[in-house]
Write a protein that holds these residues in place. Structure first.
Motif, PDB file in Angstrom:
ATOM      1  N   VAL A  93     -25.200 -27.554  55.831  1.00  0.00           N
ATOM      2  CA  VAL A  93     -25.320 -28.557  56.882  1.00  0.00           C
ATOM      3  C   VAL A  93     -26.769 -28.559  57.347  1.00  0.00           C
ATOM      4  N   LYS A  94     -27.436 -29.680  57.127  1.00  0.00           N
ATOM      5  CA  LYS A  94     -28.860 -29.796  57.451  1.00  0.00           C
ATOM      6  C   LYS A  94     -29.112 -29.542  58.935  1.00  0.00           C
ATOM      7  N   GLY A  95     -30.194 -28.816  59.213  1.00  0.00           N
ATOM      8  CA  GLY A  95     -30.576 -28.534  60.589  1.00  0.00           C
ATOM      9  C   GLY A  95     -29.784 -27.428  61.244  1.00  0.00           C
ATOM     10  N   SER A  96     -28.999 -26.694  60.456  1.00  0.00           N
ATOM     11  CA  SER A  96     -28.207 -25.596  61.010  1.00  0.00           C
ATOM     12  C   SER A  96     -28.093 -24.480  59.973  1.00  0.00           C
ATOM     13  N   ASP A  97     -27.470 -23.394  60.380  1.00  0.00           N
ATOM     14  CA  ASP A  97     -27.192 -22.290  59.461  1.00  0.00           C
ATOM     15  C   ASP A  97     -25.789 -22.403  58.866  1.00  0.00           C
ATOM     16  N   MET A  98     -25.080 -23.456  59.207  1.00  0.00           N
ATOM     17  CA  MET A  98     -23.699 -23.613  58.752  1.00  0.00           C
ATOM     18  C   MET A  98     -23.645 -23.959  57.266  1.00  0.00           C
ATOM     19  N   VAL A  99     -22.719 -23.302  56.581  1.00  0.00           N
ATOM     20  CA  VAL A  99     -22.491 -23.527  55.155  1.00  0.00           C
ATOM     21  C   VAL A  99     -20.998 -23.695  54.935  1.00  0.00           C
TER      22      VAL A  99
END
Length: 117
Positions: A87-93
């Protein structure tokens, strides 16, 4: 039967087109590999005609997700991919295991197994 090299080329092309924002190339890749139809299932969720599902996926998620190809295995008329959807702009995958089955009559069936973050 779709050749392993054609399947592998398709698998890489769809991800490349997704990441670069090449909508025409993305949908052409599916049209070329599945001329007789595409079925998509989100395991445990939506299942149906693949093109409208891809249209929704593109419209809702393309700008926010970059795909990292982690692993791809192609054996005969089947392929399994492990993709990491960042997820662009975050550390979420969002991790996915994707199973593709290619039939002799030009149909493709896809099952997405999605591990929610």
């Amino acid at each position: 039967m779709t050749s392993s090299s054609a399947v592998e080329a398709f698998m890489h092309k769809q991800v490349s087109c997704w990441n670069s924002g090449d909508r025409d190339g993305f949908f052409q890749a599916y049209s070329d590999i599945a001329p007789a139809g595409l079925h998509i299932e989100y395991v445990g969720g939506v299942s149906g005609d693949g093109i409208p599902i891809l249209e929704g996926m593109w419209a809702q998620q393309r700008a926010a997700i970059e795909i990292e190809e982690v692993a791809l295995i192609v054996i005969g008329d089947e392929a399994v991919a492990h993709n990491r959807n960042k997820v662009k702009g975050s550390d979420m995958v969002i991790e996915t295991i994707e199973h593709y089955q290619f039939s002799d009559d030009g149909r493709v069936s896809v099952r997405y197994f999605i591990k929610k973050p």
